[in-house]
Design a protein around this motif. Structure first.
Motif, PDB file in Angstrom:
ATOM      1  N   SER A  61       0.831  -1.207   0.000  1.00  0.00           N
ATOM      2  CA  SER A  61       0.000   0.000   0.000  1.00  0.00           C
ATOM      3  C   SER A  61       0.862   1.253   0.000  1.00  0.00           C
ATOM      4  CB  SER A  61      -0.992  -0.002   1.164  1.00  0.00           C
ATOM      5  OG  SER A  61      -0.319  -0.030   2.391  1.00  0.00           O
ATOM      6  N   ASP A  62       2.022   1.221   0.663  1.00  0.00           N
ATOM      7  CA  ASP A  62       2.954   2.352   0.617  1.00  0.00           C
ATOM      8  C   ASP A  62       3.485   2.561  -0.802  1.00  0.00           C
ATOM      9  OD1 ASP A  62       2.687   2.679   3.363  1.00  0.00           O
ATOM     10  OD2 ASP A  62       4.615   1.722   3.834  1.00  0.00           O
TER      11      ASP A  62
ATOM     12  N   ASP B 144       2.064  -5.313 -16.488  1.00  0.00           N
ATOM     13  CA  ASP B 144       2.114  -3.905 -16.117  1.00  0.00           C
ATOM     14  C   ASP B 144       0.698  -3.436 -15.834  1.00  0.00           C
ATOM     15  OD1 ASP B 144       1.354  -1.932 -18.735  1.00  0.00           O
ATOM     16  OD2 ASP B 144       1.893  -3.998 -19.204  1.00  0.00           O
ATOM     17  N   LYS B 145       0.592  -2.456 -14.950  1.00  0.00           N
ATOM     18  CA  LYS B 145      -0.709  -1.914 -14.549  1.00  0.00           C
ATOM     19  C   LYS B 145      -0.577  -0.422 -14.314  1.00  0.00           C
ATOM     20  CE  LYS B 145      -3.013  -5.831 -13.654  1.00  0.00           C
ATOM     21  NZ  LYS B 145      -4.254  -6.139 -14.320  1.00  0.00           N
ATOM     22  N   ALA B 146      -1.663   0.288 -14.487  1.00  0.00           N
ATOM     23  CA  ALA B 146      -1.731   1.681 -14.058  1.00  0.00           C
ATOM     24  C   ALA B 146      -2.067   1.677 -12.567  1.00  0.00           C
ATOM     25  CB  ALA B 146      -2.809   2.423 -14.832  1.00  0.00           C
ATOM     26  N   PRO B 147      -1.541   2.605 -11.792  1.00  0.00           N
ATOM     27  CA  PRO B 147      -1.872   2.645 -10.366  1.00  0.00           C
ATOM     28  C   PRO B 147      -3.382   2.672 -10.107  1.00  0.00           C
ATOM     29  CG  PRO B 147      -0.055   4.120 -10.817  1.00  0.00           C
ATOM     30  CD  PRO B 147      -0.561   3.631 -12.157  1.00  0.00           C
ATOM     31  N   ALA B 148      -4.127   3.345 -10.949  1.00  0.00           N
ATOM     32  CA  ALA B 148      -5.580   3.427 -10.764  1.00  0.00           C
ATOM     33  C   ALA B 148      -6.277   2.086 -10.982  1.00  0.00           C
ATOM     34  CB  ALA B 148      -6.161   4.472 -11.713  1.00  0.00           C
ATOM     35  N   ASP B 149      -5.602   1.159 -11.673  1.00  0.00           N
ATOM     36  CA  ASP B 149      -6.193  -0.151 -11.959  1.00  0.00           C
ATOM     37  C   ASP B 149      -6.044  -1.130 -10.804  1.00  0.00           C
ATOM     38  OD1 ASP B 149      -6.870   0.789 -14.453  1.00  0.00           O
ATOM     39  OD2 ASP B 149      -5.183  -0.174 -15.476  1.00  0.00           O
ATOM     40  N   LEU B 150      -5.334  -0.733  -9.765  1.00  0.00           N
ATOM     41  CA  LEU B 150      -5.087  -1.632  -8.638  1.00  0.00           C
ATOM     42  C   LEU B 150      -5.792  -1.132  -7.389  1.00  0.00           C
ATOM     43  CD1 LEU B 150      -1.293  -2.371  -9.039  1.00  0.00           C
ATOM     44  CD2 LEU B 150      -3.161  -3.995  -9.239  1.00  0.00           C
ATOM     45  N   GLY B 151      -6.575  -2.015  -6.787  1.00  0.00           N
ATOM     46  CA  GLY B 151      -7.217  -1.674  -5.526  1.00  0.00           C
ATOM     47  C   GLY B 151      -6.322  -1.960  -4.346  1.00  0.00           C
ATOM     48  N   GLY B 152      -5.274  -2.725  -4.563  1.00  0.00           N
ATOM     49  CA  GLY B 152      -4.359  -3.098  -3.488  1.00  0.00           C
ATOM     50  C   GLY B 152      -3.699  -4.423  -3.799  1.00  0.00           C
ATOM     51  N   PHE B 153      -2.893  -4.878  -2.852  1.00  0.00           N
ATOM     52  CA  PHE B 153      -2.148  -6.109  -3.083  1.00  0.00           C
ATOM     53  C   PHE B 153      -3.068  -7.315  -3.183  1.00  0.00           C
ATOM     54  CE2 PHE B 153       0.474  -9.761  -2.170  1.00  0.00           C
ATOM     55  CZ  PHE B 153       1.553  -9.522  -3.007  1.00  0.00           C
ATOM     56  N   ALA B 154      -4.119  -7.356  -2.382  1.00  0.00           N
ATOM     57  CA  ALA B 154      -5.029  -8.504  -2.417  1.00  0.00           C
ATOM     58  C   ALA B 154      -5.631  -8.669  -3.816  1.00  0.00           C
ATOM     59  CB  ALA B 154      -6.121  -8.346  -1.369  1.00  0.00           C
ATOM     60  N   ALA B 155      -5.959  -7.561  -4.461  1.00  0.00           N
ATOM     61  CA  ALA B 155      -6.510  -7.634  -5.815  1.00  0.00           C
ATOM     62  C   ALA B 155      -5.476  -8.150  -6.805  1.00  0.00           C
ATOM     63  CB  ALA B 155      -7.024  -6.255  -6.244  1.00  0.00           C
ATOM     64  N   LEU B 156      -4.235  -7.677  -6.680  1.00  0.00           N
ATOM     65  CA  LEU B 156      -3.167  -8.150  -7.562  1.00  0.00           C
ATOM     66  C   LEU B 156      -2.930  -9.646  -7.353  1.00  0.00           C
ATOM     67  CD1 LEU B 156      -0.863  -7.430  -9.595  1.00  0.00           C
ATOM     68  CD2 LEU B 156       0.603  -7.141  -7.584  1.00  0.00           C
ATOM     69  N   ALA B 157      -2.867 -10.080  -6.103  1.00  0.00           N
ATOM     70  CA  ALA B 157      -2.633 -11.495  -5.802  1.00  0.00           C
ATOM     71  C   ALA B 157      -3.782 -12.358  -6.309  1.00  0.00           C
ATOM     72  CB  ALA B 157      -2.430 -11.687  -4.301  1.00  0.00           C
ATOM     73  N   ALA B 158      -5.016 -11.882  -6.146  1.00  0.00           N
ATOM     74  CA  ALA B 158      -6.175 -12.637  -6.623  1.00  0.00           C
ATOM     75  C   ALA B 158      -6.140 -12.766  -8.144  1.00  0.00           C
ATOM     76  CB  ALA B 158      -7.467 -11.965  -6.173  1.00  0.00           C
ATOM     77  N   GLU B 159      -5.808 -11.680  -8.817  1.00  0.00           N
ATOM     78  CA  GLU B 159      -5.716 -11.722 -10.281  1.00  0.00           C
ATOM     79  C   GLU B 159      -4.625 -12.695 -10.718  1.00  0.00           C
ATOM     80  OE1 GLU B 159      -4.564  -8.759 -13.953  1.00  0.00           O
ATOM     81  OE2 GLU B 159      -5.528  -7.876 -12.195  1.00  0.00           O
TER      82      GLU B 159
ATOM     83  N   PRO C  72       3.967 -13.119  -0.827  1.00  0.00           N
ATOM     84  CA  PRO C  72       2.555 -13.304  -1.187  1.00  0.00           C
ATOM     85  C   PRO C  72       1.559 -12.596  -0.266  1.00  0.00           C
ATOM     86  CG  PRO C  72       3.725 -15.366  -1.452  1.00  0.00           C
ATOM     87  CD  PRO C  72       4.673 -14.415  -0.765  1.00  0.00           C
ATOM     88  N   ASP C  73       2.022 -12.115   0.896  1.00  0.00           N
ATOM     89  CA  ASP C  73       1.141 -11.365   1.791  1.00  0.00           C
ATOM     90  C   ASP C  73       1.229  -9.864   1.583  1.00  0.00           C
ATOM     91  OD1 ASP C  73       0.169 -13.672   3.149  1.00  0.00           O
ATOM     92  OD2 ASP C  73       2.026 -13.741   4.317  1.00  0.00           O
ATOM     93  N   GLY C  74       2.075  -9.427   0.648  1.00  0.00           N
ATOM     94  CA  GLY C  74       2.215  -8.005   0.358  1.00  0.00           C
ATOM     95  C   GLY C  74       3.219  -7.275   1.237  1.00  0.00           C
ATOM     96  N   LEU C  75       4.022  -8.020   1.985  1.00  0.00           N
ATOM     97  CA  LEU C  75       5.042  -7.418   2.831  1.00  0.00           C
ATOM     98  C   LEU C  75       6.369  -7.341   2.078  1.00  0.00           C
ATOM     99  CD1 LEU C  75       4.200  -9.262   6.159  1.00  0.00           C
ATOM    100  CD2 LEU C  75       3.469  -6.968   5.426  1.00  0.00           C
ATOM    101  N   THR C  76       7.147  -6.311   2.350  1.00  0.00           N
ATOM    102  CA  THR C  76       8.430  -6.176   1.659  1.00  0.00           C
ATOM    103  C   THR C  76       9.369  -7.297   2.063  1.00  0.00           C
ATOM    104  OG1 THR C  76       9.250  -4.673   3.359  1.00  0.00           O
ATOM    105  CG2 THR C  76       8.328  -3.663   1.379  1.00  0.00           C
ATOM    106  N   VAL C  77      10.204  -7.690   1.131  1.00  0.00           N
ATOM    107  CA  VAL C  77      11.210  -8.722   1.348  1.00  0.00           C
ATOM    108  C   VAL C  77      12.566  -8.051   1.313  1.00  0.00           C
ATOM    109  CG1 VAL C  77      12.248 -10.834   0.414  1.00  0.00           C
ATOM    110  CG2 VAL C  77       9.767 -10.485   0.265  1.00  0.00           C
ATOM    111  N   GLN C  78      13.380  -8.315   2.311  1.00  0.00           N
ATOM    112  CA  GLN C  78      14.738  -7.789   2.381  1.00  0.00           C
ATOM    113  C   GLN C  78      15.706  -8.918   2.051  1.00  0.00           C
ATOM    114  OE1 GLN C  78      15.358  -4.490   3.084  1.00  0.00           O
ATOM    115  NE2 GLN C  78      13.123  -4.264   3.118  1.00  0.00           N
ATOM    116  N   PHE C  79      16.680  -8.630   1.206  1.00  0.00           N
ATOM    117  CA  PHE C  79      17.685  -9.620   0.849  1.00  0.00           C
ATOM    118  C   PHE C  79      18.999  -9.282   1.539  1.00  0.00           C
ATOM    119  CE2 PHE C  79      14.645  -9.639  -2.570  1.00  0.00           C
ATOM    120  CZ  PHE C  79      14.428 -10.988  -2.756  1.00  0.00           C
ATOM    121  N   HIS C  80      19.674 -10.308   1.995  1.00  0.00           N
ATOM    122  CA  HIS C  80      20.958 -10.122   2.702  1.00  0.00           C
ATOM    123  C   HIS C  80      22.064 -10.807   1.940  1.00  0.00           C
ATOM    124  CE1 HIS C  80      18.699  -8.547   6.074  1.00  0.00           C
ATOM    125  NE2 HIS C  80      17.912  -9.592   5.964  1.00  0.00           N
TER     126      HIS C  80
END
Length: 134
Positions: A7-8, A58-73, A126-134
């Motif tokens: 969402s950020d 690719d998507k326009a920002p307006a085409d996304l309601g949030g991560f749940a919508a992207l994951a469902a699609e 898959p939950d929409g949380l950022t992943v940090q790589f080390h």
């Protein structure tokens, strides 16, 4: 702006002066064909492995309601994924990026993920949380 979750990222893209296209490369974690016993052990413990791109969009920002919508699609494709890499491609002069620029940027992202050159992308689990790589 610090980005802690999807969402950020979406809010940041929507707040830009120029129109944006959001680029997504979905990847799965897999054990490399030529792996050591240590690599196999780490992979089986849920750490390590190689990331293989499996789809992109690719998507326009307006085409996304949030991560749940992207994951469902993405689930409608039937393709499993472990992580999604994201980037934003800005337009110019109040116009969205041209489709060939979008396609070129997506090809470059896919190639970068294949090579492990992922430091300039945001990654989400898959939950929409950022992943940090080390």
């Amino acid at each position: 702006m610090q980005i802690a979750d999807f969402s950020d990222f979406l809010a940041a893209a929507r707040s830009q002066d120029e129109p944006q296209r959001l680029l997504f490369v979905f990847a799965v974690a897999e054990l490399p064909q030529t792996h050591s016993p240590g690599q196999k052990k780490r992979f089986e413990a849920g750490r390590g492995g190689a990331l293989a791109p499996v789809m992109c969009v690719d998507k326009a920002p307006a085409d996304l309601g949030g991560f749940a919508a992207l994951a469902a699609e993405s689930r409608h494709t039937g393709q499993a994924w472990d992580m999604v890499f994201v980037a934003a491609l800005p337009g110019r002069d109040d116009k969205t990026p041209e489709q060939n620029d979008v396609e070129r940027a997506l090809r470059m992202m896919v190639d970068a993920v294949h090579r492990g050159a992922i430091e300039r992308f945001l990654a989400f689990d898959p939950d929409g949380l950022t992943v940090q790589f080390h």
